[in-house]
Design a protein around this motif. Structure first.
Motif, PDB file in Angstrom:
ATOM      1  N   ALA A   1       0.825  -1.214   0.000  1.00 26.52           N
ATOM      2  CA  ALA A   1       0.000   0.000   0.000  1.00 26.52           C
ATOM      3  C   ALA A   1       0.857   1.260   0.000  1.00 26.52           C
ATOM      4  CB  ALA A   1      -0.925  -0.001   1.218  1.00 26.52           C
ATOM      5  N   ILE A   2       1.937   1.240   0.784  1.00 26.19           N
ATOM      6  CA  ILE A   2       2.836   2.396   0.877  1.00 26.19           C
ATOM      7  C   ILE A   2       3.509   2.677  -0.462  1.00 26.19           C
ATOM      8  CG2 ILE A   2       4.995   3.221   1.929  1.00 26.19           C
ATOM      9  CD1 ILE A   2       4.155   1.710   4.486  1.00 26.19           C
ATOM     10  N   VAL A   3       3.858   1.624  -1.184  1.00 23.29           N
ATOM     11  CA  VAL A   3       4.566   1.773  -2.458  1.00 23.29           C
ATOM     12  C   VAL A   3       3.609   2.065  -3.616  1.00 23.29           C
ATOM     13  CG1 VAL A   3       5.980   0.573  -4.174  1.00 23.29           C
ATOM     14  CG2 VAL A   3       6.485   0.301  -1.739  1.00 23.29           C
ATOM     15  N   LEU A   4       2.470   1.370  -3.653  1.00 23.75           N
ATOM     16  CA  LEU A   4       1.601   1.379  -4.825  1.00 23.75           C
ATOM     17  C   LEU A   4       0.816   2.685  -4.982  1.00 23.75           C
ATOM     18  CD1 LEU A   4       1.167  -0.676  -7.023  1.00 23.75           C
ATOM     19  CD2 LEU A   4      -0.777  -1.588  -5.755  1.00 23.75           C
ATOM     20  N   THR A   5       0.381   3.282  -3.877  1.00 23.50           N
ATOM     21  CA  THR A   5      -0.470   4.476  -3.948  1.00 23.50           C
ATOM     22  C   THR A   5       0.225   5.646  -4.637  1.00 23.50           C
ATOM     23  OG1 THR A   5      -1.640   3.782  -1.941  1.00 23.50           O
ATOM     24  CG2 THR A   5      -1.899   6.082  -2.626  1.00 23.50           C
ATOM     25  N   PRO A   6       1.432   6.056  -4.218  1.00 27.50           N
ATOM     26  CA  PRO A   6       2.085   7.174  -4.916  1.00 27.50           C
ATOM     27  C   PRO A   6       2.455   6.857  -6.365  1.00 27.50           C
ATOM     28  CG  PRO A   6       3.580   6.190  -3.289  1.00 27.50           C
ATOM     29  CD  PRO A   6       2.220   5.614  -3.056  1.00 27.50           C
ATOM     30  N   ILE A   7       2.793   5.589  -6.641  1.00 22.55           N
ATOM     31  CA  ILE A   7       3.125   5.202  -8.023  1.00 22.55           C
ATOM     32  C   ILE A   7       1.925   5.426  -8.934  1.00 22.55           C
ATOM     33  CG2 ILE A   7       3.605   3.227  -9.534  1.00 22.55           C
ATOM     34  CD1 ILE A   7       5.461   2.146  -7.401  1.00 22.55           C
ATOM     35  N   MET A   8       0.740   5.030  -8.468  1.00 14.28           N
ATOM     36  CA  MET A   8      -0.464   5.193  -9.277  1.00 14.28           C
ATOM     37  C   MET A   8      -0.807   6.664  -9.492  1.00 14.28           C
ATOM     38  SD  MET A   8      -1.957   2.852 -10.848  1.00 14.28           S
ATOM     39  CE  MET A   8      -3.445   3.810 -11.174  1.00 14.28           C
ATOM     40  N   LEU A   9      -0.599   7.500  -8.474  1.00 13.97           N
ATOM     41  CA  LEU A   9      -0.874   8.931  -8.611  1.00 13.97           C
ATOM     42  C   LEU A   9       0.027   9.545  -9.682  1.00 13.97           C
ATOM     43  CD1 LEU A   9      -1.319   9.981  -4.858  1.00 13.97           C
ATOM     44  CD2 LEU A   9      -3.090   9.944  -6.626  1.00 13.97           C
ATOM     45  N   LEU A  10       1.277   9.105  -9.727  1.00 16.62           N
ATOM     46  CA  LEU A  10       2.218   9.611 -10.721  1.00 16.62           C
ATOM     47  C   LEU A  10       1.907   9.079 -12.121  1.00 16.62           C
ATOM     48  CD1 LEU A  10       5.568   9.251  -8.713  1.00 16.62           C
ATOM     49  CD2 LEU A  10       4.393  11.387  -9.296  1.00 16.62           C
TER      50      LEU A  10
ATOM     51  N   ILE B   1      -6.718   2.995  -2.523  1.00 12.58           N
ATOM     52  CA  ILE B   1      -5.924   1.768  -2.638  1.00 12.58           C
ATOM     53  C   ILE B   1      -5.627   1.125  -1.282  1.00 12.58           C
ATOM     54  CG2 ILE B   1      -3.606   0.907  -3.217  1.00 12.58           C
ATOM     55  CD1 ILE B   1      -3.730   2.476  -5.793  1.00 12.58           C
ATOM     56  N   PRO B   2      -5.244   1.907  -0.236  1.00 10.41           N
ATOM     57  CA  PRO B   2      -5.005   1.278   1.071  1.00 10.41           C
ATOM     58  C   PRO B   2      -6.230   0.513   1.590  1.00 10.41           C
ATOM     59  CG  PRO B   2      -4.100   3.490   1.053  1.00 10.41           C
ATOM     60  CD  PRO B   2      -4.891   3.342  -0.219  1.00 10.41           C
ATOM     61  N   PHE B   3      -7.429   1.023   1.295  1.00  7.32           N
ATOM     62  CA  PHE B   3      -8.657   0.335   1.725  1.00  7.32           C
ATOM     63  C   PHE B   3      -8.860  -0.951   0.928  1.00  7.32           C
ATOM     64  CE2 PHE B   3     -10.169   4.871   2.605  1.00  7.32           C
ATOM     65  CZ  PHE B   3      -9.743   4.816   3.923  1.00  7.32           C
ATOM     66  N   ILE B   4      -8.585  -0.891  -0.397  1.00 11.69           N
ATOM     67  CA  ILE B   4      -8.716  -2.086  -1.238  1.00 11.69           C
ATOM     68  C   ILE B   4      -7.778  -3.179  -0.731  1.00 11.69           C
ATOM     69  CG2 ILE B   4      -8.462  -3.041  -3.566  1.00 11.69           C
ATOM     70  CD1 ILE B   4      -8.911  -0.232  -4.666  1.00 11.69           C
ATOM     71  N   ILE B   5      -6.538  -2.784  -0.459  1.00 12.79           N
ATOM     72  CA  ILE B   5      -5.539  -3.734   0.025  1.00 12.79           C
ATOM     73  C   ILE B   5      -5.918  -4.279   1.391  1.00 12.79           C
ATOM     74  CG2 ILE B   5      -3.137  -3.920   0.828  1.00 12.79           C
ATOM     75  CD1 ILE B   5      -2.354  -2.016  -1.428  1.00 12.79           C
ATOM     76  N   GLY B   6      -6.339  -3.381   2.284  1.00 11.83           N
ATOM     77  CA  GLY B   6      -6.705  -3.808   3.636  1.00 11.83           C
ATOM     78  C   GLY B   6      -7.859  -4.789   3.648  1.00 11.83           C
ATOM     79  N   TYR B   7      -8.906  -4.493   2.868  1.00 13.62           N
ATOM     80  CA  TYR B   7     -10.056  -5.392   2.839  1.00 13.62           C
ATOM     81  C   TYR B   7      -9.695  -6.750   2.261  1.00 13.62           C
ATOM     82  CZ  TYR B   7     -14.319  -7.682   1.544  1.00 13.62           C
ATOM     83  OH  TYR B   7     -15.286  -8.631   1.398  1.00 13.62           O
TER      84      TYR B   7
END
Length: 411
Positions: free
Chosen positions: A66-75, A105-111
């Protein structure tokens, strides 16, 4: 909701944005399946200590993702919109939709992490209750934001993120309050080397498979987007319908995976094979009906997603041919689940890549260049590629069965 209360540009934006986000969801689901299989196998072995380590490792692994994927997608948002050949009318809406959904994304991953744990423990019912509550909230928010305030794609994105966040929060509170039937401590919540390797051994090929297959869908969507806004919106409508129609084989495939892993862990190889047969049978019951209805009365479904008569007409043509794939994937998804449960997810990756990049994309490109072609003809690319997957899977399972028979004769 978007189809009823917004224009075709908004429908196209949600369709394209959903395709992009589905690629991310596919990666997450692949890794979560690796966790489900490992937890299920440990439960089948009655090794609760290792099951606790698997749960802890999966949790930490997903936090890092989640920490890695979220900023990558925003960029990557602007690049994705360009690569998709998004119609000019839908560019602004698509960007807004993807950015808002990316923040979820953090919510998708968490669920999905919590759901993977429940499935591995043999409980697939509890996550359904969480999603049911969240879906009701999603519908209400959609009605308010899209129907009343006319926010179109933005409203749909906010509703989706709200649902994902609520699902995760409810699931997290439940699992904290209920706990587990075996002991799990803070020390278990770390990256246990053996657990991570085993999770990724199953999960990484599946994540890569889903990512590449979804990339292929993005390529196909980009090709069709060049045919104009109506075609783009029509494909978006049908993709939503097909995803819904394919929920039974997707769900039974996940069940086959977890149950196969538990049975293999318990040494019940024959029962694992029986699980595969039942999974395919149950999936076919649902999807033969879906195919027949979609081919017979397509406009009764597509008209739910759009008020544009041309979009309804074109999407109905696409649905009629594409719906054949519903029957095909009943075999493919359940066999993939069986192979994952055996720890052979690399085979799933191989046949998916051959079928998708060797057949579906080339067929789509070839057919799209034919003069006067419609989406009806393009829709056949999906079931043809799935048929290739089935042939490869049957050949592999036949070979595997013969190898097992030889070993049994030697013994």
């Amino acid at each position: 909701m978007v189809g009823q209360f917004a224009d075709s540009a908004a429908v196209s934006a949600v369709a394209i944005g959903s395709q992009v986000m589905q690629t991310i969801t596919g990666i997450i689901l692949g890794i979560s399946m690796g966790g489900t299989v490992l937890i299920a196998r440990r439960i089948g072995e009655k090794n609760h200590g290792e099951a606790a380590k698997a749960i802890g490792s999966l949790t930490v692994l997903f936090i890092l993702i989640a920490i890695v994927l979220t900023p990558i997608m925003l960029l990557f948002t602007n690049g994705a919109i360009t690569l998709m050949h998004t119609p000019m009318e839908a560019v602004k809406y698509t960007k807004e939709y993807i950015i808002i959904c990316t923040l979820g994304i953090p919510f998708i991953i968490g669920y999905n992490a919590v759901s993977a744990i429940f499935r591995g423990l043999g409980d697939s019912k509890t996550p359904v209750y969480f999603v049911l509550i969240a879906c009701i909230i999603n519908i209400v928010v959609d009605i308010v934001l899209v129907g009343v305030f006319k926010l179109g794609a933005i409203g749909a994105a906010i509703a989706t993120v709200s649902e994902q966040g609520l699902s995760f929060i409810i699931a997290l509170f439940y699992i904290i309050k209920k706990g587990f039937t075996f002991k799990i401590t803070r020390e278990d919540f770390r990256l246990d080397k053996e657990s991570v390797i085993l999770i990724l051994k199953v999960g990484f090929p599946l994540a890569l498979q889903d990512a590449l297959v979804n990339v292929s869908f993005l390529i196909i969507t980009a090709v069709i987007n060049t045919m104009g806004l109506v075609a783009s919106a029509a494909v978006g409508v049908v993709e939503k319908i097909i995803v819904f129609a394919m929920l039974p084989p997707t769900s039974f495939g996940a069940a086959v995976s977890a149950m196969t892993a538990q049975n293999i862990g318990a040494g019940e190889t024959a029962r694992a094979k029986k699980v595969l047969r039942y999974g395919i049978t149950y999936s076919l019951i649902f999807d033969v009906i879906s195919m027949i209805y979609s081919m017979s009365y397509p406009e009764t479904i597509t008209s739910l997603f759009s008020n544009d008569t041309e979009v309804i007409k074109v999407s109905s043509q696409y649905l009629m041919s594409y719906s054949i794939d519903c029957v095909m994937v009943s075999f493919v998804f359940c066999i993939n689940g069986y192979l994952s449960g055996l720890g052979k997810s690399t085979i799933s990756l191989i046949h998916s890549l051959i079928a998708t990049f060797g057949f579906r994309i080339p067929l789509t490109l070839l057919i799209s260049k034919i003069s006067g072609v419609t989406l009806f003809e393009l829709g056949f690319a999906a079931p043809i590629s799935s048929l290739v997957s089935i042939i490869i899977c049957v050949c592999y399972l036949t070979w595997k069965g013969r190898q097992e028979n030889k070993l049994n004769l030697i013994k």
